[in-house]
Scaffold this motif. Structure first.
Motif, PDB file in Angstrom:
ATOM      1  N   ALA A  11      78.384  39.758  46.983  1.00 16.68           N
ATOM      2  CA  ALA A  11      79.262  39.931  45.823  1.00 16.68           C
ATOM      3  C   ALA A  11      80.617  39.267  46.044  1.00 16.68           C
ATOM      4  N   TRP A  12      81.102  39.318  47.271  1.00 15.62           N
ATOM      5  CA  TRP A  12      82.403  38.735  47.570  1.00 15.62           C
ATOM      6  C   TRP A  12      82.383  37.208  47.616  1.00 15.62           C
ATOM      7  N   THR A  13      81.258  36.641  48.014  1.00 16.26           N
ATOM      8  CA  THR A  13      81.250  35.205  48.304  1.00 16.26           C
ATOM      9  C   THR A  13      80.269  34.389  47.470  1.00 16.26           C
ATOM     10  N   GLU A  14      79.282  35.024  46.851  1.00 18.91           N
ATOM     11  CA  GLU A  14      78.239  34.265  46.160  1.00 18.91           C
ATOM     12  C   GLU A  14      78.028  34.678  44.715  1.00 18.91           C
ATOM     13  N   GLY A  15      78.915  35.512  44.186  1.00 18.36           N
ATOM     14  CA  GLY A  15      78.762  35.921  42.795  1.00 18.36           C
ATOM     15  C   GLY A  15      77.753  37.014  42.582  1.00 18.36           C
ATOM     16  N   GLY A  16      77.336  37.693  43.652  1.00 14.94           N
ATOM     17  CA  GLY A  16      76.422  38.821  43.502  1.00 14.94           C
ATOM     18  C   GLY A  16      77.117  40.001  42.846  1.00 14.94           C
ATOM     19  N   GLU A  17      76.337  41.010  42.508  1.00 15.86           N
ATOM     20  CA  GLU A  17      76.874  42.162  41.798  1.00 15.86           C
ATOM     21  C   GLU A  17      77.051  43.365  42.715  1.00 15.86           C
ATOM     22  N   LEU A  18      78.001  44.202  42.351  1.00 13.57           N
ATOM     23  CA  LEU A  18      78.225  45.474  43.012  1.00 13.57           C
ATOM     24  C   LEU A  18      78.258  46.571  41.956  1.00 13.57           C
ATOM     25  N   PRO A  19      77.956  47.806  42.348  1.00 15.51           N
ATOM     26  CA  PRO A  19      78.170  48.920  41.421  1.00 15.51           C
ATOM     27  C   PRO A  19      79.663  49.059  41.138  1.00 15.51           C
ATOM     28  N   ASP A  20      80.007  49.881  40.173  1.00 14.59           N
ATOM     29  CA  ASP A  20      81.418  50.083  39.859  1.00 14.59           C
ATOM     30  C   ASP A  20      82.176  50.661  41.056  1.00 14.59           C
ATOM     31  N   LYS A  21      81.526  51.545  41.819  1.00 13.34           N
ATOM     32  CA  LYS A  21      82.165  52.157  42.988  1.00 13.34           C
ATOM     33  C   LYS A  21      81.214  52.047  44.182  1.00 13.34           C
ATOM     34  N   PRO A  22      81.176  50.895  44.818  1.00 12.74           N
ATOM     35  CA  PRO A  22      80.255  50.715  45.949  1.00 12.74           C
ATOM     36  C   PRO A  22      80.764  51.411  47.201  1.00 12.74           C
ATOM     37  N   ILE A  23      79.832  51.793  48.053  1.00 15.02           N
ATOM     38  CA  ILE A  23      80.179  52.359  49.349  1.00 15.02           C
ATOM     39  C   ILE A  23      79.081  51.993  50.333  1.00 15.02           C
ATOM     40  N   VAL A  24      79.462  51.718  51.571  1.00 18.30           N
ATOM     41  CA  VAL A  24      78.495  51.443  52.638  1.00 18.30           C
ATOM     42  C   VAL A  24      78.469  52.661  53.554  1.00 18.30           C
ATOM     43  N   VAL A  25      77.274  53.147  53.837  1.00 21.32           N
ATOM     44  CA  VAL A  25      77.112  54.295  54.738  1.00 21.32           C
ATOM     45  C   VAL A  25      76.471  53.767  56.018  1.00 21.32           C
ATOM     46  N   SER A  26      77.274  53.645  57.075  1.00 22.69           N
ATOM     47  CA  SER A  26      76.788  53.028  58.312  1.00 22.69           C
ATOM     48  C   SER A  26      76.644  54.053  59.431  1.00 22.69           C
ATOM     49  N   PHE A  27      75.699  53.779  60.318  1.00 25.10           N
ATOM     50  CA  PHE A  27      75.361  54.679  61.422  1.00 25.10           C
ATOM     51  C   PHE A  27      75.312  53.861  62.712  1.00 25.10           C
ATOM     52  N   ASP A  28      76.091  54.262  63.697  1.00 23.33           N
ATOM     53  CA  ASP A  28      76.160  53.523  64.955  1.00 23.33           C
ATOM     54  C   ASP A  28      75.213  54.084  66.011  1.00 23.33           C
ATOM     55  N   ASP A  29      74.815  53.219  66.925  1.00 26.08           N
ATOM     56  CA  ASP A  29      74.059  53.523  68.144  1.00 26.08           C
ATOM     57  C   ASP A  29      72.552  53.516  67.947  1.00 26.08           C
ATOM     58  N   GLY A  30      72.042  54.367  67.069  1.00 23.31           N
ATOM     59  CA  GLY A  30      70.598  54.470  66.889  1.00 23.31           C
ATOM     60  C   GLY A  30      70.046  55.730  67.511  1.00 23.31           C
ATOM     61  N   PHE A  31      70.247  56.859  66.834  1.00 19.01           N
ATOM     62  CA  PHE A  31      69.755  58.148  67.298  1.00 19.01           C
ATOM     63  C   PHE A  31      68.604  58.628  66.422  1.00 19.01           C
ATOM     64  N   THR A  32      67.705  59.393  67.013  1.00 13.61           N
ATOM     65  CA  THR A  32      66.579  59.937  66.262  1.00 13.61           C
ATOM     66  C   THR A  32      67.040  60.762  65.069  1.00 13.61           C
ATOM     67  N   ASP A  33      68.163  61.485  65.226  1.00 14.32           N
ATOM     68  CA  ASP A  33      68.610  62.343  64.126  1.00 14.32           C
ATOM     69  C   ASP A  33      69.145  61.544  62.942  1.00 14.32           C
ATOM     70  N   GLN A  34      69.408  60.266  63.117  1.00 14.16           N
ATOM     71  CA  GLN A  34      69.764  59.429  61.968  1.00 14.16           C
ATOM     72  C   GLN A  34      68.527  59.218  61.089  1.00 14.16           C
ATOM     73  N   TYR A  35      67.383  59.168  61.729  1.00 14.96           N
ATOM     74  CA  TYR A  35      66.125  59.040  60.992  1.00 14.96           C
ATOM     75  C   TYR A  35      65.735  60.374  60.360  1.00 14.96           C
ATOM     76  N   THR A  36      65.826  61.449  61.129  1.00 14.62           N
ATOM     77  CA  THR A  36      65.388  62.753  60.630  1.00 14.62           C
ATOM     78  C   THR A  36      66.419  63.419  59.724  1.00 14.62           C
ATOM     79  N   GLY A  37      67.714  63.184  59.981  1.00 11.10           N
ATOM     80  CA  GLY A  37      68.749  63.866  59.218  1.00 11.10           C
ATOM     81  C   GLY A  37      69.347  63.074  58.083  1.00 11.10           C
ATOM     82  N   ALA A  38      69.478  61.756  58.256  1.00  8.27           N
ATOM     83  CA  ALA A  38      70.132  60.931  57.236  1.00  8.27           C
ATOM     84  C   ALA A  38      69.151  60.272  56.278  1.00  8.27           C
ATOM     85  N   LEU A  39      68.075  59.720  56.813  1.00  4.59           N
ATOM     86  CA  LEU A  39      67.137  58.968  55.967  1.00  4.59           C
ATOM     87  C   LEU A  39      66.618  59.772  54.779  1.00  4.59           C
ATOM     88  N   PRO A  40      66.158  61.018  54.950  1.00  3.36           N
ATOM     89  CA  PRO A  40      65.644  61.757  53.789  1.00  3.36           C
ATOM     90  C   PRO A  40      66.693  61.956  52.696  1.00  3.36           C
TER      91      PRO A  40
END
Length: 263
Positions: free
Chosen positions: A91-120
């Motif tokens: 969206a910033w560089t190629e004319g792509g679209e964003l929602p009106d209020k975009p947000i990125v939800v990022s997870f560092d390291d790689g823990f099993t609970d990111q799969y079991t707790g966040a993904l669902p």
């Protein structure tokens, strides 16, 4: 506005052509910038999505799954919609679209609970997350290859968090920097067959030497720090800020915090 489709390998190749020849080839006129091309984007930072064990040395890295669910619900009520870093960059560089209020939800390291707790929670909303994965993690419980592939299938983006999670700013050996940054990206791309366009710096630390390796040698699009703030198109792509989310932050408090940063 609807959320952009994540960049594919073909999209990445197209991006190179755009950079060289413009959006319509040689001789194309400069395009009119889309209205949302300057949209600031909060990039949230999470580690564990679970209750902190007793006597944990780092309890602030744990956000219980019930609280995480509350935070995501509060963001949705406030009009936010999760997107990936690739979508933001498009969206910033190629004319792509964003929602009106975009947000990125990022997870560092790689823990099993990111799969079991966040993904669902994310999957129930149709939201993608961004997993910043250590290639050879020294931490447990480690996420499995099968779990990572499950996240990718659900629309998540995979990015890098180095090979072994050192403080990159303290490394003086060029060969080791190459292993931690360049080789880490290659390893993840080879294993998971995805672009891996961004890197999250361990401990959020980056200096000029590290930034040069990240952008010039490894070919990353950008790097994520732990400096508080909203990411914007004018931000140094090698030093994108994030918003650390603690276990003491309620859903409404998180929304209020983002509103304050956006003033």
């Amino acid at each position: 506005m609807s959320r952009s489709i994540r960049l594919t390998a073909a999209g990445a190749a197209a991006a190179v052509l755009v950079a060289l020849f413009g959006p319509s080839g040689v001789g194309a006129q400069d395009p009119v910038a889309p209205a949302n091309s300057t949209t600031p984007v909060p990039i949230l930072l999470y580690h564990h999505i679970a209750k902190a064990p007793k006597r944990s040395s780092s309890p602030t890295l744990y956000v219980p799954s019930a609280l995480f669910k509350q935070q995501m619900a509060a963001l949705a009520r406030a009009g936010y919609e999760a997107v990936t870093m690739d979508t933001v960059w498009s969206a910033w560089t190629e004319g792509g679209e964003l929602p009106d209020k975009p947000i990125v939800v990022s997870f560092d390291d790689g823990f099993t609970d990111q799969y079991t707790g966040a993904l669902p929670v994310m999957k129930a909303r149709g939201w993608p997350g961004v997993l910043n994965l250590i290639v050879k993690s020294p931490y447990a419980p480690k996420i499995t290859t099968t779990q990572v592939n499950g996240m990718l299938k659900a629309g998540w983006e995979l990015d890098a968090h180095t090979a072994t999670h050192p403080d990159l700013s303290k490394i003086t050996d060029p060969a080791r920097l190459t292993r931690e940054i360049v080789d880490a990206r290659t390893a993840l791309q080879t294993k998971y067959k995805v672009p891996v366009n961004f890197i999250a710096y361990p401990f959020g630390h980056v200096n000029q030497r590290v930034a040069q390796v990240v952008i010039n040698d490894a070919g990353f699009t950008g790097g994520l720090t732990t400096v508080a703030g909203l990411a914007t198109p004018g931000t140094d792509p090698a030093r994108l800020p994030r918003v650390i989310v603690s276990p003491k932050t309620s859903g409404p408090a998180l929304v209020a915090k983002l509103a304050k940063l956006n003033r």
